[in-house]
Scaffold this active site. Structure first.
Site, short mmCIF file in Angstrom:
data_model
loop_
_atom_site.label_atom_id
_atom_site.label_comp_id
_atom_site.label_asym_id
_atom_site.label_seq_id
_atom_site.Cartn_x
_atom_site.Cartn_y
_atom_site.Cartn_z
N SER A 8 0.85 -1.19 0.00
CA SER A 8 0.00 0.00 0.00
C SER A 8 0.88 1.23 0.00
CB SER A 8 -0.91 0.03 1.23
OG SER A 8 -1.64 1.25 1.23
N ASN A 10 -0.80 4.18 0.77
CA ASN A 10 -1.66 5.11 1.51
C ASN A 10 -1.12 5.26 2.93
OD1 ASN A 10 -3.72 5.96 3.30
ND2 ASN A 10 -5.32 5.34 1.85
N LYS A 13 -3.40 4.17 5.87
CA LYS A 13 -3.52 2.71 5.98
C LYS A 13 -2.26 2.08 6.52
CE LYS A 13 -6.23 1.04 2.18
NZ LYS A 13 -6.02 0.16 1.02
N ASP A 69 -7.68 -4.17 0.55
CA ASP A 69 -8.46 -3.24 -0.26
C ASP A 69 -9.71 -2.95 0.53
OD1 ASP A 69 -8.31 -1.85 -2.88
OD2 ASP A 69 -10.34 -2.63 -3.01
N PHE A 154 -8.29 8.85 8.46
CA PHE A 154 -8.02 9.33 7.10
C PHE A 154 -9.29 9.13 6.29
CE2 PHE A 154 -7.68 5.33 4.70
CZ PHE A 154 -7.54 4.41 5.72
N HIS A 182 -13.08 -2.02 10.39
CA HIS A 182 -13.12 -3.04 9.34
C HIS A 182 -11.73 -3.61 9.09
CE1 HIS A 182 -12.09 0.86 7.88
NE2 HIS A 182 -11.98 0.51 6.61
#
Ligand code: IMP
Length: 203
Positions: A8, A10, A13, A69, A154, A182
């Site tokens: 990733s 991000n 994340k 994802d 975020f 999640h």
């Protein structure tokens, strides 16, 4: 210690994945630190995109890879933006642009009809062509606020109010979010699958 590349780019994340997995004994190398670029997310499901990212990073790093994802599904929008959450406003959109687009599309939708959920699929591959990837999934139910609040997390966190909460996800502490999100659920399921395969044993 289990060494893997984290597929990733991000930063939000990466922070959450590291906070969840490093205490469990994982040594995680971010793909950016290894000079690995991102792969186009051409799948139409969270699972397809997570697998694309994991296989790409495993091939480039020659290491096991972990990818997730994720996205937000909004009931009043028929489940959009879903896998397109990161590019809802337009390709390459900022978090602020995506969030503004979401609030604009929901203008006039009353609170009881603003239900939504974050979804996350986490994937582990031993190599780029691993025929049996391990997966874990997580869902975090909530609703979309009328306006953005808070500065933590975020993405859509300033407008996501988890079920049973009055605060948005951006008003929770990182620890609070990482206990229930999640992503936390998906990683817990993935770690259980890694344990079951004997790849990993709890420290
Ligand atoms: P991807 O999984 O990198 O394709 O993008 C997921 C996108 O979904 C992010 O860029 C955010 O827009 C959104 N998203 C996923 N998880 C979260 C979260 O925990 N908080 C806020 N936004 C999230």
């Amino acid at each position: 210690m289990k060494r893997a590349v984290l597929a990733s780019a991000n930063p939000g994340k990466l922070r959450e994945l590291a906070a969840l997995l490093v205490p469990a004994g994982f040594e995680l190398l971010s793909q950016a630190a290894l000079g690995i670029g991102s792969v186009p997310e051409t799948g139409t499901t969270f699972l397809e995109n997570a697998l694309l990212k994991a296989r790409h990073a495993a091939a480039a790093a020659q290491l096991p890879a972990l990818a997730d994802d994720s996205g937000i599904e909004v009931d009043a929008l028929g489940g959009r933006p879903g896998v397109w959450s990161a590019r809802f406003a337009h390709p390459g959109a900022s978090d602020e642009e995506n969030l503004a687009r979401l609030l604009a599309e929901l203008a006039g939708v009353p609170e009881p009809r603003r239900t939504a959920r974050y979804q996350c699929v986490a994937v582990w591959v031993r190599s780029a062509d691993d025929p049996e990837p391990l997966t874990g999934t997580g869902t975090w139910e909530g609703r979309i606020a009328l306006a953005a609040r808070g500065s933590g997390g975020f993405g859509y966190d300033p407008v996501f109010i988890p079920a049973g909460e009055q605060r948005t996800a951006a008003e929770l502490s990182p620890d609070e979010k990482n206990r229930v999100s999640h992503r936390a659920q998906a990683l817990a399921a993935l770690v259980a699958a890694l344990e079951a395969r004997g790849v990993y044993s709890r420290p």
